[in-house]
Scaffold this active site. Structure first.
Site, mmCIF file in Angstrom:
data_model
loop_
_atom_site.group_PDB
_atom_site.id
_atom_site.type_symbol
_atom_site.label_atom_id
_atom_site.label_comp_id
_atom_site.label_asym_id
_atom_site.label_seq_id
_atom_site.Cartn_x
_atom_site.Cartn_y
_atom_site.Cartn_z
ATOM 1 C CG LEU A 93 -2.053 -0.990 1.231
ATOM 2 C CD1 LEU A 93 -2.511 -1.287 2.640
ATOM 3 C CD2 LEU A 93 -3.216 -0.452 0.401
ATOM 4 C CG ASP A 94 1.226 5.602 -2.293
ATOM 5 O OD1 ASP A 94 2.410 5.844 -2.007
ATOM 6 O OD2 ASP A 94 0.406 6.476 -2.631
ATOM 7 C CG LEU A 95 1.895 7.347 3.907
ATOM 8 C CD1 LEU A 95 0.924 6.674 4.874
ATOM 9 C CD2 LEU A 95 3.225 7.663 4.600
ATOM 10 C CG ASP A 96 2.265 11.033 1.233
ATOM 11 O OD1 ASP A 96 1.874 10.863 2.402
ATOM 12 O OD2 ASP A 96 3.386 11.510 0.956
#
Length: 219
Positions: free
Chosen positions: A7-10
């Site tokens: 999962l990406d964050l921003d």
């Protein structure tokens, strides 16, 4: 079946718009460069900082870009990191995904040290098997390189991995490493950008991400 979800964050887990745009403005102002309105800097959310500043600065020398990144972090480490908020329903969605038996791994271009602080601040760290980000010196800012590193370091089978993010960088990072991919439409990538990256799936909310993995268990 998917066993590991990257999962990406921003723009995927949290909305960092206020913090990132203010920090970009801070860096440009300190350098004496033109300072766009925050609404004109939303495209900076997602790509590596050096890439964004290379586009913003009138002089794109490596030294100046490096100074811009330093000035950005000057504000980010004390204020910008907390000008951020998880997307509604994210904590519950992550818990539901974990309950299906999937392992969650963070895969962000943000330096690992900052990404870990964001997860801790919002109480999301408990959901993740590991936090993978870039180095402060710029290594692993490319999503392609980062996903490749995660797969290698953890001995994962790419066909059992899905990369989820809100920008084309995320989709390409997964696709070029043989994983399945998903684009979230509630982040900072517009529909044209995301469709052009050809993800395997689109998710319109954290709820849809969780529902997908729950349904996958039943097939």
């Amino acid at each position: 079946m998917t066993t590991h979800v990257l999962l990406d964050l921003d723009g995927t887990l949290t909305d960092p718009g206020e913090g990132i745009t203010r920090c970009v403005q801070h860096a440009l102002e300190r350098l004496g460069e033109p300072v766009p309105e925050a609404s004109e800097l939303l495209w900076c959310i997602g790509p590596p900082l050096s890439e964004s500043f290379s586009r913003l600065l009138s002089n794109t020398s490596g030294e100046l870009v490096g100074r811009a990144v330093e000035l950005y972090r000057e504000r980010y480490t004390t204020k910008g990191i907390y000008e951020n908020v998880p997307y509604p329903g994210m904590d519950r969605a992550l818990n539901r995904i974990r309950e299906t038996g999937r392992s969650l791994l963070l895969a962000t271009s943000k330096p690992t040290v900052f990404a870990a602080r964001v997860l801790d601040h919002f109480g999301l760290s408990r959901h993740f098997l590991g936090v993978h980000g870039s180095h402060l010196d710029g290594r692993l800012t490319s999503k392609v390189e980062l996903v490749r590193h995660i797969i290698s370091a953890r001995g994962l089978n790419p066909v059992q991995v899905m990369m989820v993010g809100d920008r084309h960088h995320d989709v390409e990072g997964g696709r070029l490493n043989g994983t399945s991919t998903a684009a979230v439409t509630y982040g900072y990538g517009n529909r044209e950008e995301l469709e052009g990256a050809h993800p395997d799936h689109f998710f319109d909310s954290p709820e849809e991400i969780a529902a997908f993995f729950e349904a996958e268990c039943q097939t």
